[in-house]
Design an enzyme around this catalytic site. Sequence first.
Site, PDB file in Angstrom:
ATOM      1  N   LYS A   1      -8.756 -40.146 -16.183  1.00 35.36           N
ATOM      2  CA  LYS A   1      -8.346 -40.552 -17.540  1.00 35.36           C
ATOM      3  C   LYS A   1      -6.964 -40.000 -17.867  1.00 35.36           C
ATOM      4  O   LYS A   1      -6.106 -40.695 -18.427  1.00 35.36           O
ATOM      5  CB  LYS A   1      -9.373 -40.081 -18.573  1.00 35.36           C
TER       6      LYS A   1
ATOM      7  N   TYR B   1     -13.438 -37.216 -12.740  1.00 34.46           N
ATOM      8  CA  TYR B   1     -13.533 -38.278 -13.746  1.00 34.46           C
ATOM      9  C   TYR B   1     -12.480 -38.054 -14.842  1.00 34.46           C
ATOM     10  O   TYR B   1     -11.726 -38.960 -15.196  1.00 34.46           O
ATOM     11  CB  TYR B   1     -14.941 -38.305 -14.363  1.00 34.46           C
TER      12      TYR B   1
ATOM     13  N   SER C   1     -10.801 -40.849 -23.051  1.00 34.83           N
ATOM     14  CA  SER C   1     -11.957 -40.018 -23.406  1.00 34.83           C
ATOM     15  C   SER C   1     -11.492 -38.708 -24.017  1.00 34.83           C
ATOM     16  O   SER C   1     -10.423 -38.190 -23.691  1.00 34.83           O
ATOM     17  CB  SER C   1     -12.748 -39.731 -22.130  1.00 34.83           C
TER      18      SER C   1
HETATM   19  P1  NAD Z   1     -20.452 -48.502 -18.341  1.00 37.91           P
HETATM   20  O1  NAD Z   1     -20.640 -47.942 -16.983  1.00 37.91           O
HETATM   21  O2  NAD Z   1     -21.652 -48.930 -19.101  1.00 37.91           O
HETATM   22  O3  NAD Z   1     -19.432 -49.734 -18.276  1.00 37.91           O
HETATM   23  C1  NAD Z   1     -18.400 -49.827 -17.336  1.00 37.91           C
HETATM   24  C2  NAD Z   1     -18.457 -51.228 -16.745  1.00 37.91           C
HETATM   25  O4  NAD Z   1     -17.396 -51.350 -15.792  1.00 37.91           O
HETATM   26  C3  NAD Z   1     -19.760 -51.516 -16.013  1.00 37.91           C
HETATM   27  O5  NAD Z   1     -20.302 -52.745 -16.454  1.00 37.91           O
HETATM   28  C4  NAD Z   1     -19.361 -51.563 -14.541  1.00 37.91           C
HETATM   29  O6  NAD Z   1     -20.167 -52.455 -13.804  1.00 37.91           O
HETATM   30  C5  NAD Z   1     -17.916 -52.008 -14.647  1.00 37.91           C
HETATM   31  N1  NAD Z   1     -17.067 -51.646 -13.511  1.00 37.91           N
HETATM   32  C6  NAD Z   1     -16.878 -50.414 -12.959  1.00 37.91           C
HETATM   33  N2  NAD Z   1     -15.983 -50.488 -11.959  1.00 37.91           N
HETATM   34  C7  NAD Z   1     -15.596 -51.790 -11.878  1.00 37.91           C
HETATM   35  C8  NAD Z   1     -14.697 -52.497 -11.038  1.00 37.91           C
HETATM   36  N3  NAD Z   1     -14.027 -51.884 -10.061  1.00 37.91           N
HETATM   37  N4  NAD Z   1     -14.546 -53.829 -11.244  1.00 37.91           N
HETATM   38  C9  NAD Z   1     -15.240 -54.471 -12.218  1.00 37.91           C
HETATM   39  N5  NAD Z   1     -16.094 -53.846 -13.034  1.00 37.91           N
HETATM   40  C10 NAD Z   1     -16.272 -52.525 -12.865  1.00 37.91           C
HETATM   41  O7  NAD Z   1     -19.616 -47.429 -19.164  1.00 37.91           O
HETATM   42  P2  NAD Z   1     -19.308 -47.350 -20.715  1.00 37.91           P
HETATM   43  O8  NAD Z   1     -20.059 -46.214 -21.282  1.00 37.91           O
HETATM   44  O9  NAD Z   1     -19.407 -48.682 -21.327  1.00 37.91           O
HETATM   45  O10 NAD Z   1     -17.784 -46.885 -20.640  1.00 37.91           O
HETATM   46  C11 NAD Z   1     -16.727 -47.826 -20.643  1.00 37.91           C
HETATM   47  C12 NAD Z   1     -15.423 -47.079 -20.439  1.00 37.91           C
HETATM   48  O11 NAD Z   1     -15.290 -46.085 -21.451  1.00 37.91           O
HETATM   49  C13 NAD Z   1     -15.333 -46.336 -19.106  1.00 37.91           C
HETATM   50  O12 NAD Z   1     -14.007 -46.429 -18.635  1.00 37.91           O
HETATM   51  C14 NAD Z   1     -15.663 -44.905 -19.484  1.00 37.91           C
HETATM   52  O13 NAD Z   1     -15.063 -43.975 -18.621  1.00 37.91           O
HETATM   53  C15 NAD Z   1     -15.062 -44.814 -20.875  1.00 37.91           C
HETATM   54  N6  NAD Z   1     -15.698 -43.771 -21.703  1.00 37.91           N
HETATM   55  C16 NAD Z   1     -17.038 -43.809 -21.926  1.00 37.91           C
HETATM   56  C17 NAD Z   1     -17.617 -42.815 -22.709  1.00 37.91           C
HETATM   57  C18 NAD Z   1     -19.098 -42.806 -22.983  1.00 37.91           C
HETATM   58  O14 NAD Z   1     -19.589 -41.829 -23.548  1.00 37.91           O
HETATM   59  N7  NAD Z   1     -19.852 -43.840 -22.646  1.00 37.91           N
HETATM   60  C19 NAD Z   1     -16.839 -41.794 -23.251  1.00 37.91           C
HETATM   61  C20 NAD Z   1     -15.462 -41.809 -23.000  1.00 37.91           C
HETATM   62  C21 NAD Z   1     -14.900 -42.807 -22.231  1.00 37.91           C
HETATM   63  C1  UD1 Z   2     -20.294 -36.146 -21.045  1.00 36.67           C
HETATM   64  C2  UD1 Z   2     -19.163 -35.763 -20.141  1.00 36.67           C
HETATM   65  C3  UD1 Z   2     -17.889 -36.374 -20.688  1.00 36.67           C
HETATM   66  C4  UD1 Z   2     -18.038 -37.890 -20.778  1.00 36.67           C
HETATM   67  C5  UD1 Z   2     -19.259 -38.218 -21.632  1.00 36.67           C
HETATM   68  C6  UD1 Z   2     -19.546 -39.687 -21.628  1.00 36.67           C
HETATM   69  C7  UD1 Z   2     -19.798 -33.641 -19.096  1.00 36.67           C
HETATM   70  C8  UD1 Z   2     -19.515 -32.185 -19.004  1.00 36.67           C
HETATM   71  N1  UD1 Z   2     -19.087 -34.328 -20.020  1.00 36.67           N
HETATM   72  O1  UD1 Z   2     -19.995 -35.630 -22.338  1.00 36.67           O
HETATM   73  O2  UD1 Z   2     -16.791 -36.050 -19.858  1.00 36.67           O
HETATM   74  O3  UD1 Z   2     -16.884 -38.468 -21.355  1.00 36.67           O
HETATM   75  O4  UD1 Z   2     -20.415 -37.541 -21.118  1.00 36.67           O
HETATM   76  O5  UD1 Z   2     -20.007 -40.135 -20.401  1.00 36.67           O
HETATM   77  O6  UD1 Z   2     -20.618 -34.179 -18.368  1.00 36.67           O
HETATM   78  N2  UD1 Z   2     -27.471 -32.161 -23.213  1.00 36.67           N
HETATM   79  C9  UD1 Z   2     -28.670 -31.477 -23.123  1.00 36.67           C
HETATM   80  N3  UD1 Z   2     -29.644 -31.983 -22.304  1.00 36.67           N
HETATM   81  C10 UD1 Z   2     -29.487 -33.143 -21.579  1.00 36.67           C
HETATM   82  C11 UD1 Z   2     -28.250 -33.845 -21.702  1.00 36.67           C
HETATM   83  C12 UD1 Z   2     -27.264 -33.314 -22.515  1.00 36.67           C
HETATM   84  O7  UD1 Z   2     -28.853 -30.442 -23.739  1.00 36.67           O
HETATM   85  O8  UD1 Z   2     -30.405 -33.539 -20.837  1.00 36.67           O
HETATM   86  C13 UD1 Z   2     -26.430 -31.626 -24.100  1.00 36.67           C
HETATM   87  C14 UD1 Z   2     -25.146 -31.262 -23.375  1.00 36.67           C
HETATM   88  O9  UD1 Z   2     -25.180 -29.920 -22.976  1.00 36.67           O
HETATM   89  C15 UD1 Z   2     -24.097 -31.515 -24.463  1.00 36.67           C
HETATM   90  C16 UD1 Z   2     -24.711 -32.619 -25.327  1.00 36.67           C
HETATM   91  O10 UD1 Z   2     -26.094 -32.652 -25.001  1.00 36.67           O
HETATM   92  O11 UD1 Z   2     -23.970 -30.385 -25.255  1.00 36.67           O
HETATM   93  C17 UD1 Z   2     -24.113 -33.980 -25.055  1.00 36.67           C
HETATM   94  O12 UD1 Z   2     -24.166 -34.214 -23.642  1.00 36.67           O
HETATM   95  P1  UD1 Z   2     -23.743 -35.615 -23.016  1.00 36.67           P
HETATM   96  O13 UD1 Z   2     -24.433 -36.710 -23.731  1.00 36.67           O
HETATM   97  O14 UD1 Z   2     -23.928 -35.512 -21.534  1.00 36.67           O
HETATM   98  O15 UD1 Z   2     -22.196 -35.737 -23.375  1.00 36.67           O
HETATM   99  P2  UD1 Z   2     -20.993 -34.735 -23.092  1.00 36.67           P
HETATM  100  O16 UD1 Z   2     -21.399 -33.615 -22.214  1.00 36.67           O
HETATM  101  O17 UD1 Z   2     -20.399 -34.381 -24.402  1.00 36.67           O
END
Ligand code: NAD
Ligand code: UD1
Length: 335
Positions: free
Chosen positions: A152, A148, A124
């Site tokens: 990572k 969290y 991330s």
């Molecule tokens: P998500 O929660 O939708 O998907 C994660 C999946 O992993 C889920 O289906 C959950 O059931 C499964 N899971 C969790 N723990 C498990 C375990 N112990 N065994 C088996 N399955 C398990 O999340 P996502 O948004 O798809 O994110 C996927 C990955 O990307 C995560 O590692 C997350 O930290 C990373 N990531 C996401 C974002 C984002 O903005 N969505 C940003 C940066 C990194």
């Molecule tokens: C967040 C996490 C980041 C994680 C990512 C994906 C934090 C501080 N960071 O990123 O570590 O990898 O989600 O899960 O939580 N916002 C509003 N109103 C809302 C929601 C969000 O104004 O109700 C704003 C936030 O202040 C931010 C932007 O929208 O500026 C994006 O927020 P969000 O979607 O939560 O992502 P990040 O904070 O960038």
Amino acid sequence: MTILVTGGAGYIGSHTCVELLQNGYDVIIADNFDNSSPDVPERIARITGKTPKVYAIDVSDGPALERVFTENAIDAVIHFAGLKAVGESCRIPLRYYRNNLDTTLTLLETMERHGCARIVFSSSATVYGPKNGCPYTEDMDTSATNPYGWTKVMIEQILRDYCAANSGFSAVLLRYFNPIGAHASGLLGDDPNGIPNNLMPYVARVAAGQLPKLTVFGNDYPTRDGTCLRDYLHVVDLAKGHLSALEYAAAHTGAEAFNLGTGDGVSVLELVHAFRKVNGVEVPYVIGDRRDGDLAEVYANPTRANDALHWRAEKSVDDMCRDAWHFIQTRVAEG
Ligand code: NAD
Ligand code: UD1
């Protein structure tokens, strides 16, 4: 080629399974559905016409994972499984460290026993911590401000150490910026349980009338309109980045990090206005206090991924808004 996708029923994992299946890969999903729905594999099958094999297991369950590797010849793993809610990780840190680290360690030990030597890991942008300036480049120091984020940073280090000790192993560390949007079919998208923490699912639910209004977290940041800038990318573009990463892993050994982002910062208000304009809907909002831990700007320098992975985010903010709205409308229609 057979790919094990841990967390393959989740938001990013499910879109990646679609791209894999549409590009001729065989897909095995291992997911405990902790944060996803068991009907996701069936939705993937409806889109692709191909049914992924599913193991409903906890990836940190060694014997269960051993069975997956014994029953299948797995060429590479994409490791999405993990917990991802920043606020929750501050309240229950041990659960985050236990789940995110255990899944990775169990996976690596099992891969080692079976001679599987390629992994693509969901890292991330949060690993750039609070001190680096934007745009972020992969050689910057990493750190975190919450459990969290630390998971990572730690998993990246585990993978680097493992690669240093195992010269034939390949680990691609993909540092995602802010994936939003949904599959164009409306069948897959970001569908968190309860009230969303993240901006786009919150905006979509406000537009759908499921939540009364959005609170914009602060408009006194040193940015062009005072609201935070983020590097939003379409989840389908992000999913495609994993296919590029698999090809890279097949051709290289060692651990290497790549930013997956567009390189552009978009403000909260810009995203809200784009959503309203593209979809012709209202998104009532109020300006509230800053949220703890938010940075004024987070955006990538994606040059390394552009050059070495031959990957580029192609979809626009309008595409992201349109697809996120289509997804929530489909959900509403499904009841
Ligand atoms: P998500 O929660 O939708 O998907 C994660 C999946 O992993 C889920 O289906 C959950 O059931 C499964 N899971 C969790 N723990 C498990 C375990 N112990 N065994 C088996 N399955 C398990 O999340 P996502 O948004 O798809 O994110 C996927 C990955 O990307 C995560 O590692 C997350 O930290 C990373 N990531 C996401 C974002 C984002 O903005 N969505 C940003 C940066 C990194
Ligand atoms: C967040 C996490 C980041 C994680 C990512 C994906 C934090 C501080 N960071 O990123 O570590 O990898 O989600 O899960 O939580 N916002 C509003 N109103 C809302 C929601 C969000 O104004 O109700 C704003 C936030 O202040 C931010 C932007 O929208 O500026 C994006 O927020 P969000 O979607 O939560 O992502 P990040 O904070 O960038």
